[in-house]
Enzyme design. Structure first.
Site, short mmCIF file in Angstrom:
data_model
loop_
_atom_site.label_atom_id
_atom_site.label_comp_id
_atom_site.label_asym_id
_atom_site.label_seq_id
_atom_site.Cartn_x
_atom_site.Cartn_y
_atom_site.Cartn_z
N CYS A 138 10.59 22.39 28.03
CA CYS A 138 10.56 23.88 28.12
C CYS A 138 11.65 24.09 28.87
O CYS A 138 11.30 23.90 30.29
CB CYS A 138 9.57 24.34 27.91
SG CYS A 138 9.63 26.18 28.37
N CYS A 148 9.43 26.59 31.74
CA CYS A 148 8.50 26.40 32.83
C CYS A 148 8.53 24.70 32.96
O CYS A 148 7.66 24.21 33.83
CB CYS A 148 7.14 26.73 32.13
SG CYS A 148 6.67 26.10 30.86
N CYS A 174 7.30 26.80 23.21
CA CYS A 174 6.18 26.52 24.38
C CYS A 174 4.71 26.84 24.11
O CYS A 174 4.67 28.31 23.95
CB CYS A 174 6.91 27.14 25.78
SG CYS A 174 5.79 26.48 27.26
N CYS A 177 24.92 25.68 17.94
CA CYS A 177 24.77 25.56 19.17
C CYS A 177 26.24 26.02 19.78
O CYS A 177 26.42 26.58 20.68
CB CYS A 177 24.20 24.26 19.67
SG CYS A 177 22.61 23.62 19.40
N CYS A 201 36.33 55.60 50.06
CA CYS A 201 37.06 56.20 51.28
C CYS A 201 36.59 55.09 52.48
O CYS A 201 35.74 54.66 52.82
CB CYS A 201 36.23 57.46 51.66
SG CYS A 201 36.88 58.00 53.11
N CYS A 213 31.76 57.29 56.06
CA CYS A 213 31.79 58.13 54.73
C CYS A 213 31.43 57.01 53.25
O CYS A 213 30.65 57.04 52.98
CB CYS A 213 33.25 58.79 54.64
SG CYS A 213 33.68 59.74 53.04
N CYS A 272 49.73 62.72 43.05
CA CYS A 272 50.42 61.56 43.86
C CYS A 272 49.24 60.57 44.03
O CYS A 272 48.34 60.86 44.21
CB CYS A 272 51.17 62.34 44.86
SG CYS A 272 50.32 62.76 46.25
N CYS A 332 45.29 56.19 50.86
CA CYS A 332 46.33 55.89 49.79
C CYS A 332 45.66 55.14 48.68
O CYS A 332 44.90 54.34 48.80
CB CYS A 332 47.24 55.01 50.62
SG CYS A 332 48.71 54.21 49.58
N CYS A 343 47.25 51.11 48.57
CA CYS A 343 46.61 50.11 49.44
C CYS A 343 45.15 50.34 49.96
O CYS A 343 44.71 49.69 50.78
CB CYS A 343 47.40 50.07 50.68
SG CYS A 343 47.59 51.58 51.81
#
Length: 235
Positions: free
Chosen positions: A47, A50, A65, A88, A115, A120, A130, A142, A145
């Protein structure tokens, strides 16, 4: 033994000198030796949940099992959860699933900005406008970046040169295509996560980032699993 002695060691003695892991392996080998002597080693199944071992008829492909606290059903050939009627090779393996989920999480997280101001950490995405974002805490961020823009820098954080191709200016672009920005960030994060998964996995894991992101890829085949279909790169 070199002198012809066939005497063994008492189990109690071995437990005092061997580590738990080594002792477990020793017991497994002893058990396999007994099964071999009994002639049932070929039909012995384990199994995967287990570790319980039992003899299974050759015609029975699913190992159920018998341990009440386990009751796990697995395929005797591949060891995965029972996947009848699928073969399989049609079933995504557990290590593949873990790798794919990790890549999916990285891709999803890449679209969300955080942020960078200390204390924050608010999450946000951009729908329009933008790339100079203003967090509710007052910080300028930004979108390209992901860094905080000092108040005294403002829009000069972005390239001010007309018709600049932004290959050598070292500045971020003020206005871009939001969808393309997100897709680029998501793909980069997905590729990086896929590479990390491959390095950390003991078994080969191949995940198609483009397919996960919903893009077309001819080198992808769909494998099925309970609950839906899962695309897995086969190249």
């Amino acid at each position: 033994h070199g002198d012809g002695c066939n005497a063994g060691f008492d189990t109690a003695v071995l437990e005092t000198v061997l580590s738990e892991q080594t002792m477990q392996k020793y017991n497994e080998l002893q058990f396999q030796a007994l099964m071999t002597q009994a002639g049932i080693i070929q039909n012995l199944c384990t199994c995967p949940k287990c570790g319980y071992k039992a003899e299974l008829p050759e015609t029975q492909m699913i190992f159920r099992c018998p341990i009440i606290s386990c009751n796990h059903e697995s395929c005797r050939k591949c060891g995965e959860e029972s996947h009848i009627p699928l073969r399989c090779e049609e079933v995504e393996k557990k290590h593949e699933t873990k790798g794919r989920v990790r890549v999916e999480e990285a891709i999803s997280a890449a679209k969300i900005r955080t942020c960078p101001r200390k204390g924050c950490g608010k999450k946000f995405i951009k729908e329009t406008g933008c790339n100079k974002m203003t967090c509710s805490c007052g910080a300028y961020v930004c979108y390209i970046c992901r860094k905080e823009i000092p108040k005294n820098i403002g829009y000069t954080h972005f390239c001010q040169t007309p018709l600049c191709k932004h290959t050598n200016c070292g500045k971020c672009v003020l206005t871009t295509n939001d969808r393309q920005d997100d897709e680029r960030a998501m793909k980069e994060a997905g590729i990086q996560a896929a590479e990390t998964v491959q390095k950390e996995s003991a078994q080969p894991v191949s995940v198609n980032v483009d397919e996960i992101m919903g893009m077309s890829s001819p080198a992808v085949r769909t494998r099925s699993r309970a609950g839906g279909t899962i695309p897995v790169n086969l190249t």
